[in-house]
Design an enzyme around this catalytic site. Sequence first.
Site, PDB file in Angstrom:
ATOM      1  N   ILE A 109       0.840  -1.207   0.000  1.00  0.00           N
ATOM      2  CA  ILE A 109       0.000   0.000   0.000  1.00  0.00           C
ATOM      3  C   ILE A 109       0.875   1.257   0.000  1.00  0.00           C
ATOM      4  O   ILE A 109       0.372   2.358  -0.190  1.00  0.00           O
ATOM      5  CB  ILE A 109      -0.992   0.057   1.188  1.00  0.00           C
ATOM      6  N   TYR A 134       1.634 -13.707  30.231  1.00  0.00           N
ATOM      7  CA  TYR A 134       2.316 -12.473  30.646  1.00  0.00           C
ATOM      8  C   TYR A 134       1.769 -12.005  31.993  1.00  0.00           C
ATOM      9  O   TYR A 134       0.544 -11.943  32.185  1.00  0.00           O
ATOM     10  CB  TYR A 134       2.096 -11.352  29.635  1.00  0.00           C
ATOM     11  N   ASN A 186      -9.669 -10.461  17.597  1.00  0.00           N
ATOM     12  CA  ASN A 186     -10.249 -11.529  16.774  1.00  0.00           C
ATOM     13  C   ASN A 186      -9.578 -12.860  17.087  1.00  0.00           C
ATOM     14  O   ASN A 186      -8.420 -12.903  17.502  1.00  0.00           O
ATOM     15  CB  ASN A 186      -9.994 -11.250  15.297  1.00  0.00           C
ATOM     16  N   THR A 206      -8.798  -0.865  15.258  1.00  0.00           N
ATOM     17  CA  THR A 206      -8.777  -1.665  16.489  1.00  0.00           C
ATOM     18  C   THR A 206      -9.348  -0.910  17.686  1.00  0.00           C
ATOM     19  O   THR A 206      -9.295   0.336  17.712  1.00  0.00           O
ATOM     20  CB  THR A 206      -7.318  -2.079  16.798  1.00  0.00           C
ATOM     21  N   ASP A 207      -9.810  -1.657  18.680  1.00  0.00           N
ATOM     22  CA  ASP A 207     -10.266  -1.019  19.931  1.00  0.00           C
ATOM     23  C   ASP A 207      -9.083  -0.491  20.739  1.00  0.00           C
ATOM     24  O   ASP A 207      -9.268   0.300  21.670  1.00  0.00           O
ATOM     25  CB  ASP A 207     -11.089  -2.010  20.776  1.00  0.00           C
ATOM     26  N   GLU A 208      -7.859  -0.917  20.378  1.00  0.00           N
ATOM     27  CA  GLU A 208      -6.699  -0.525  21.183  1.00  0.00           C
ATOM     28  C   GLU A 208      -6.427   0.983  21.103  1.00  0.00           C
ATOM     29  O   GLU A 208      -5.710   1.529  21.933  1.00  0.00           O
ATOM     30  CB  GLU A 208      -5.467  -1.351  20.780  1.00  0.00           C
ATOM     31  N   TYR A 230       1.981   0.132  18.374  1.00  0.00           N
ATOM     32  CA  TYR A 230       0.958  -0.398  17.452  1.00  0.00           C
ATOM     33  C   TYR A 230      -0.307   0.446  17.516  1.00  0.00           C
ATOM     34  O   TYR A 230      -0.796   0.941  16.489  1.00  0.00           O
ATOM     35  CB  TYR A 230       0.646  -1.859  17.791  1.00  0.00           C
ATOM     36  N   SER A 231      -0.859   0.614  18.733  1.00  0.00           N
ATOM     37  CA  SER A 231      -2.153   1.311  18.813  1.00  0.00           C
ATOM     38  C   SER A 231      -2.011   2.780  18.434  1.00  0.00           C
ATOM     39  O   SER A 231      -2.933   3.359  17.842  1.00  0.00           O
ATOM     40  CB  SER A 231      -2.787   1.138  20.194  1.00  0.00           C
ATOM     41  N   ALA A 232      -0.843   3.374  18.724  1.00  0.00           N
ATOM     42  CA  ALA A 232      -0.634   4.773  18.323  1.00  0.00           C
ATOM     43  C   ALA A 232      -0.614   4.890  16.800  1.00  0.00           C
ATOM     44  O   ALA A 232      -1.165   5.842  16.222  1.00  0.00           O
ATOM     45  CB  ALA A 232       0.675   5.290  18.915  1.00  0.00           C
ATOM     46  N   PRO A 271       5.778  -4.729  28.473  1.00  0.00           N
ATOM     47  CA  PRO A 271       5.848  -3.331  28.943  1.00  0.00           C
ATOM     48  C   PRO A 271       4.599  -2.552  28.515  1.00  0.00           C
ATOM     49  O   PRO A 271       4.145  -2.686  27.377  1.00  0.00           O
ATOM     50  CB  PRO A 271       7.081  -2.770  28.208  1.00  0.00           C
ATOM     51  N   LYS A 285      -2.136   2.885  14.676  1.00  0.00           N
ATOM     52  CA  LYS A 285      -3.506   2.678  14.177  1.00  0.00           C
ATOM     53  C   LYS A 285      -4.351   3.927  14.453  1.00  0.00           C
ATOM     54  O   LYS A 285      -5.168   4.333  13.615  1.00  0.00           O
ATOM     55  CB  LYS A 285      -4.147   1.454  14.837  1.00  0.00           C
TER      56      LYS A 285
END
Length: 355
Positions: free
Chosen positions: A59, A216, A189, A133-135, A159-161, A292, A163
């Site tokens: 992409i 964890y 999922n 994502t919900d994150e 990751y969530s930042a 972390p 997204k």
Amino acid sequence: MTILVTGGAGFIGGNFVLDWLAAHDETVVNLDALTYAGNLETLQSIQHDARHVFVHGSIGDRALLEKLLAEHQPRAVINFAAESHVDRSIHGPADFIETNIVGTFNLLESVRAYWSGLDSERKQAFRFLHVSTDEVYGTLSPEDPPFAETNRYEPNSPYSASKAASDHLVRAWHHTYGLPVLTTNCSNNYGPYHFPEKLIPLVILNALAGKPLPIYGDGQQVRDWLYVKDHCSAIRRVLEAGKLGETYNVGGWNEKANLEVVKTICAILDELKPRADGASYAAQITFVQDRPGHDRRYAIDARKLERELGWKPAETFDSGIRKTVEWYLANQQWVDNVASGHYRDWVDQHYGQPA
Ligand code: NAD
Ligand code: TYD
């Protein structure tokens, strides 16, 4: 008619493409960079299906995107392509910035140029659906209500930042340029074809291989589990009837602590494929160092999607997790090729370098 799917060789995108072609005659152009998470063996059953056009590429490649859009004239683009694993984002965030933020920007710009050139009828009918994502909403304490679409964005991991940033770009392309976008923010999922770096497939495969099942921290972190086929049906529904510029939260109403999830998997395996020594797979549970910045709890309020578009998940956690364990037991070749890394050879033989 045609739709363009990005990231359709990954876990959710792959399930989406398979389900789409089982239900529609509409062609799917599937653009995927085939990173470690892309697995064409997931799509083996449609390898010779003329309705599936696989394109190996990124992409981030504007020239390729422009060519594909001009050639195939899709009525919709559904963006699944992303780096998706939180632990990897902690060890190496650069790919997450590149794919999730810069890649989404490139895709939006290419789609905007294509969409601007459509005649008014096709322009009106066009949709860009961004899968998120919900994150992005951060973490909840036990007494907080689940995430609604109106919650503030408070991402905590690289990751969530990344997204969250992509969601903001999608929103801005709607408000500034009028691009007809829809965004879905879903919970964790699980289901068939899930790459075994994520909790559920990792635990199933490690259990069967006699390896430790790593939990964890204290294992009391809560996730809201969504069976992947339910997620795919939600995306189809939002694509069909979602209101432009809106976001829809997609969840399974299945909040579970990680330790409970792992124990449930062990119990199903004890029943379906007992260990030779008669002990429970739960004996392999091992507590390891926490991640972390580990978010404590995610939970989705999916009432907007139910109220406005009539969507509800079909699976409970009990039915979905049983189907998932059964799928992994029945699809040994897919599992073996993923575990051995063999699926990468297949990609190299069939596709070589990206287009
Ligand atoms: P995945 O990691 O299994 O698959 C991602 C796919 O994208 C792979 O096939 C990969 O090859 C491809 N890809 C990566 N970079 C690319 C690029 N630059 N160009 C084209 N293709 C590229 O991920 P998934 O679990 O299927 O997630 C799909 C989407 O859903 C992601 O956007 C993710 O953020 C989101 N999501 C996933 C979950 C989950 O539980 N898995 C939950 C919420 C949201
Ligand atoms: P994961 O499947 O990586 O999804 P996410 O981090 O996006 O929620 O992890 C799900 C939960 O399981 C999360 O709280 C981290 C935890 N986890 C473990 O306890 N052990 C593991 O080996 C993995 C991969 C995850």
